[in-house]
Motif scaffolding. Structure first.
Motif, PDB file in Angstrom:
ATOM      1  N   GLY A 290     -84.946 -29.273  21.426  1.00 38.39           N
ATOM      2  CA  GLY A 290     -83.999 -29.263  20.237  1.00 38.39           C
ATOM      3  C   GLY A 290     -84.282 -27.707  19.101  1.00 38.39           C
ATOM      4  O   GLY A 290     -84.117 -27.112  19.934  1.00 38.39           O
ATOM      5  N   GLY A 291     -83.885 -27.259  18.409  1.00 34.15           N
ATOM      6  CA  GLY A 291     -83.790 -26.197  17.335  1.00 34.15           C
ATOM      7  C   GLY A 291     -82.338 -26.206  17.252  1.00 34.15           C
ATOM      8  O   GLY A 291     -81.763 -26.623  18.312  1.00 34.15           O
ATOM      9  N   CYS A 292     -81.853 -26.049  15.870  1.00 33.43           N
ATOM     10  CA  CYS A 292     -80.223 -25.983  15.838  1.00 33.43           C
ATOM     11  C   CYS A 292     -79.580 -24.533  16.100  1.00 33.43           C
ATOM     12  O   CYS A 292     -78.402 -25.493  16.537  1.00 33.43           O
ATOM     13  CB  CYS A 292     -80.072 -25.010  14.286  1.00 33.43           C
ATOM     14  N   ALA A 293     -79.884 -23.823  16.642  1.00 40.09           N
ATOM     15  CA  ALA A 293     -79.001 -22.613  17.730  1.00 40.09           C
ATOM     16  C   ALA A 293     -79.319 -23.063  18.775  1.00 40.09           C
ATOM     17  O   ALA A 293     -78.301 -22.525  19.458  1.00 40.09           O
ATOM     18  CB  ALA A 293     -79.362 -21.106  17.095  1.00 40.09           C
ATOM     19  N   ALA A 294     -80.099 -23.353  19.320  1.00 42.17           N
ATOM     20  CA  ALA A 294     -79.804 -23.662  20.519  1.00 42.17           C
ATOM     21  C   ALA A 294     -79.144 -25.036  21.081  1.00 42.17           C
ATOM     22  O   ALA A 294     -78.202 -25.141  22.087  1.00 42.17           O
ATOM     23  CB  ALA A 294     -81.247 -24.000  21.317  1.00 42.17           C
ATOM     24  N   ASN A 295     -79.401 -26.169  20.008  1.00 39.86           N
ATOM     25  CA  ASN A 295     -77.897 -26.680  19.751  1.00 39.86           C
ATOM     26  C   ASN A 295     -76.472 -26.804  19.408  1.00 39.86           C
ATOM     27  O   ASN A 295     -75.800 -27.264  21.109  1.00 39.86           O
ATOM     28  CB  ASN A 295     -78.827 -27.998  19.143  1.00 39.86           C
ATOM     29  N   THR A 296     -76.752 -25.796  18.495  1.00 41.38           N
ATOM     30  CA  THR A 296     -75.085 -25.180  19.226  1.00 41.38           C
ATOM     31  C   THR A 296     -74.687 -24.807  20.375  1.00 41.38           C
ATOM     32  O   THR A 296     -74.038 -25.016  21.112  1.00 41.38           O
ATOM     33  CB  THR A 296     -75.269 -24.198  17.985  1.00 41.38           C
ATOM     34  N   ALA A 297     -75.488 -23.875  20.293  1.00 45.60           N
ATOM     35  CA  ALA A 297     -75.638 -23.283  22.429  1.00 45.60           C
ATOM     36  C   ALA A 297     -75.103 -24.334  23.446  1.00 45.60           C
ATOM     37  O   ALA A 297     -74.067 -24.309  23.693  1.00 45.60           O
ATOM     38  CB  ALA A 297     -76.563 -22.851  22.176  1.00 45.60           C
ATOM     39  N   VAL A 298     -75.683 -25.443  23.790  1.00 45.82           N
ATOM     40  CA  VAL A 298     -75.857 -26.272  24.701  1.00 45.82           C
ATOM     41  C   VAL A 298     -74.171 -26.992  24.239  1.00 45.82           C
ATOM     42  O   VAL A 298     -73.527 -27.641  25.050  1.00 45.82           O
ATOM     43  CB  VAL A 298     -76.536 -27.575  24.019  1.00 45.82           C
ATOM     44  N   GLY A 299     -74.190 -27.406  22.611  1.00 49.16           N
ATOM     45  CA  GLY A 299     -72.490 -28.709  22.348  1.00 49.16           C
ATOM     46  C   GLY A 299     -71.583 -27.417  22.991  1.00 49.16           C
ATOM     47  O   GLY A 299     -70.158 -27.602  23.714  1.00 49.16           O
ATOM     48  N   ALA A 300     -71.348 -25.601  22.590  1.00 47.36           N
ATOM     49  CA  ALA A 300     -70.792 -24.590  23.264  1.00 47.36           C
ATOM     50  C   ALA A 300     -70.676 -24.743  24.591  1.00 47.36           C
ATOM     51  O   ALA A 300     -69.356 -24.389  24.905  1.00 47.36           O
ATOM     52  CB  ALA A 300     -70.479 -23.134  22.890  1.00 47.36           C
ATOM     53  N   ALA A 301     -71.246 -24.430  25.056  1.00 49.92           N
ATOM     54  CA  ALA A 301     -72.159 -24.788  26.466  1.00 49.92           C
ATOM     55  C   ALA A 301     -70.698 -25.872  27.967  1.00 49.92           C
ATOM     56  O   ALA A 301     -69.954 -26.078  28.055  1.00 49.92           O
ATOM     57  CB  ALA A 301     -72.966 -24.607  27.782  1.00 49.92           C
ATOM     58  N   SER A 302     -70.918 -27.095  26.932  1.00 51.95           N
ATOM     59  CA  SER A 302     -70.656 -28.252  26.855  1.00 51.95           C
ATOM     60  C   SER A 302     -68.719 -28.478  26.756  1.00 51.95           C
ATOM     61  O   SER A 302     -68.221 -29.531  27.715  1.00 51.95           O
ATOM     62  CB  SER A 302     -71.283 -29.186  26.678  1.00 51.95           C
ATOM     63  N   LEU A 303     -68.546 -27.874  26.124  1.00 54.45           N
ATOM     64  CA  LEU A 303     -66.796 -27.541  26.252  1.00 54.45           C
ATOM     65  C   LEU A 303     -66.409 -26.133  27.137  1.00 54.45           C
ATOM     66  O   LEU A 303     -65.135 -25.912  26.172  1.00 54.45           O
ATOM     67  CB  LEU A 303     -66.424 -27.438  25.162  1.00 54.45           C
ATOM     68  N   GLY A 304     -67.311 -25.908  27.995  1.00 55.64           N
ATOM     69  CA  GLY A 304     -66.697 -24.816  28.131  1.00 55.64           C
ATOM     70  C   GLY A 304     -67.527 -23.339  28.391  1.00 55.64           C
ATOM     71  O   GLY A 304     -67.035 -22.609  28.940  1.00 55.64           O
ATOM     72  N   ALA A 305     -67.701 -23.238  27.162  1.00 54.99           N
ATOM     73  CA  ALA A 305     -67.734 -21.924  26.694  1.00 54.99           C
ATOM     74  C   ALA A 305     -69.597 -20.996  27.089  1.00 54.99           C
ATOM     75  O   ALA A 305     -70.131 -21.914  28.257  1.00 54.99           O
ATOM     76  CB  ALA A 305     -68.222 -21.484  25.074  1.00 54.99           C
ATOM     77  N   ARG A 306     -69.475 -19.546  28.120  1.00 53.11           N
ATOM     78  CA  ARG A 306     -71.054 -19.409  28.320  1.00 53.11           C
ATOM     79  C   ARG A 306     -71.491 -18.334  26.869  1.00 53.11           C
ATOM     80  O   ARG A 306     -70.986 -17.968  26.605  1.00 53.11           O
ATOM     81  CB  ARG A 306     -70.388 -17.796  28.922  1.00 53.11           C
ATOM     82  N   ALA A 307     -72.341 -19.678  27.627  1.00 55.70           N
ATOM     83  CA  ALA A 307     -73.646 -19.441  26.110  1.00 55.70           C
ATOM     84  C   ALA A 307     -74.753 -18.665  25.948  1.00 55.70           C
ATOM     85  O   ALA A 307     -75.068 -18.777  27.282  1.00 55.70           O
ATOM     86  CB  ALA A 307     -73.623 -20.810  25.488  1.00 55.70           C
ATOM     87  N   GLY A 308     -75.361 -18.498  25.257  1.00 53.99           N
ATOM     88  CA  GLY A 308     -76.918 -18.217  25.451  1.00 53.99           C
ATOM     89  C   GLY A 308     -78.104 -18.073  24.555  1.00 53.99           C
ATOM     90  O   GLY A 308     -76.920 -18.514  23.478  1.00 53.99           O
ATOM     91  N   PHE A 309     -78.823 -17.812  24.047  1.00 49.98           N
ATOM     92  CA  PHE A 309     -79.637 -18.407  23.668  1.00 49.98           C
ATOM     93  C   PHE A 309     -80.843 -17.702  23.377  1.00 49.98           C
ATOM     94  O   PHE A 309     -81.329 -17.388  24.193  1.00 49.98           O
ATOM     95  CB  PHE A 309     -80.299 -20.217  23.360  1.00 49.98           C
TER      96      PHE A 309
END
Length: 336
Positions: A58-77
């Protein structure tokens, strides 16, 4: 290195989630819905008293990155774990979701990978008790200029304001991002966090150091020290819009969300859910959905709808990471 759409910075934490009742919270002197920082001894004691638990990255910002990636965004943490069992699990989990996570391990002689003990009551509300451990070691040295400059938007969690070195990492990343023409988003994270750093968060909004502010109703009212939501929204508009590009996003649980801009305030309805199981990560996933919409150059209301969809998915099960492809869900709903 490949360009990123969304780069998040935050505490890398393993969530230990258990169902409980109001009586347990009272017995442990815990304020329902709060986030409490605890030491390792308290962490071990609380864990021994909890019921059967699920262990999930978990972790707030990490969860946000995972959510963005699941919608097709290229995400990093960017976050810090130790090279221990939980730290290795965490790194594997992040990379398995398609989120780039290559921050170096913390000092091997230092504290263990962070853990958050999350107690979920029957109404789905969560009370968090967090041992920050290794994630407190995030420092400006972990901020790679090329990585930050490659992102279209960086997202920072308010919890980073607790460790001084992490706060400096936050400021460094913001400076690099703005110099590269990227946007900077901040989540206030928790009303108690706001109480600790109210003046500094207000300074960020007033001075144009952030472009998007995420808060729930409790946090925005705490920021402006009012019990009235409408008054807090008015104060937000007065604070932030001298820079012209500021956006405020206020999540309101079942009442949906508000998107506050210079032009006015727009309401986005909550996405319907069959049953609320666990509210952990709802705000994080909303932010992930919203930012995925931003980098796809969508209308702000559509960004809010993607955020609402992501939040609705995650509160329907235990854990703060989506169990279904959010992109598939958005396509089914005609949002993509």
């Amino acid at each position: 290195m490949p360009a990123l759409d969304v780069l998040t910075l935050g505490n890398a934490i393993i969530d230990v989630i258990a169902h409980t009742d109001e009586g347990f919270l009272v017995a442990e002197k815990l304020h329902k819905g709060s986030m409490n920082l605890i030491d390792e001894a308290r962490a071990e004691d609380l864990y021994s008293r909890m019921g059967q638990a699920a262990i999930i990255s978990g972790g707030c910002a990490a969860n946000t990155a995972v959510g963005a990636a699941s919608l097709g965004a290229r995400a990093g943490f960017i976050g810090k774990v130790k090279d221990d069992e939980l730290g290795r699990i965490y790194r594997h989990d992040m990379n398995a979701t398609g989120v780039r996570f290559d921050t170096g391990y913390a000092d091997p002689a230092g504290p263990a990978t962070a853990r958050s003990f999350i107690l979920v009551t029957p109404d789905g509300e969560r009370t968090m008790n967090t041992y920050l451990g290794a994630c407190q070691n995030l420092s400006p040295d972990d901020i790679d200029e090329e990585t930050v400059a490659s992102a279209r938007i960086i997202y920072l969690e308010g919890y980073l304001w607790d460790p001084p070195a992490a706060k400096e990492a936050f400021r460094k990343a913001s400076t690099i991002a703005h110099a590269a023409g990227a946007k900077v988003a901040l989540s206030l994270s928790d009303s108690f966090c706001v109480d600790r750093y109210r003046d500094e968060f207000l300074e960020l909004a007033r001075n144009g150091l952030i472009d998007v502010l995420f808060a729930n109703t409790h946090e925005i009212k705490a920021l402006y020290q009012t019990a009235d939501e409408d008054e807090a929204v008015r104060a937000l508009r007065e604070e932030g819009f001298a820079q012209g590009r500021f956006v405020g996003v206020i999540t309101r649980s079942e009442r949906g969300s508000l998107i506050v801009t210079r032009e006015g305030t727009q309401t986005v309805a909550a996405h319907p859910v069959d049953r609320i199981v666990d509210l952990t990560g709802a705000g994080d996933l909303y932010a992930g959905g919203f930012l995925a919409g931003v980098v796809q150059d969508r209308d702000l209301v559509d960004c809010g709808r993607l955020g609402a969809l992501a939040a609705a998915e995650v509160i329907g099960h235990i854990g703060a990471r989506p169990q279904r492809s959010l992109k598939d869900m958005a396509q089914e709903e005609g949002l993509m």
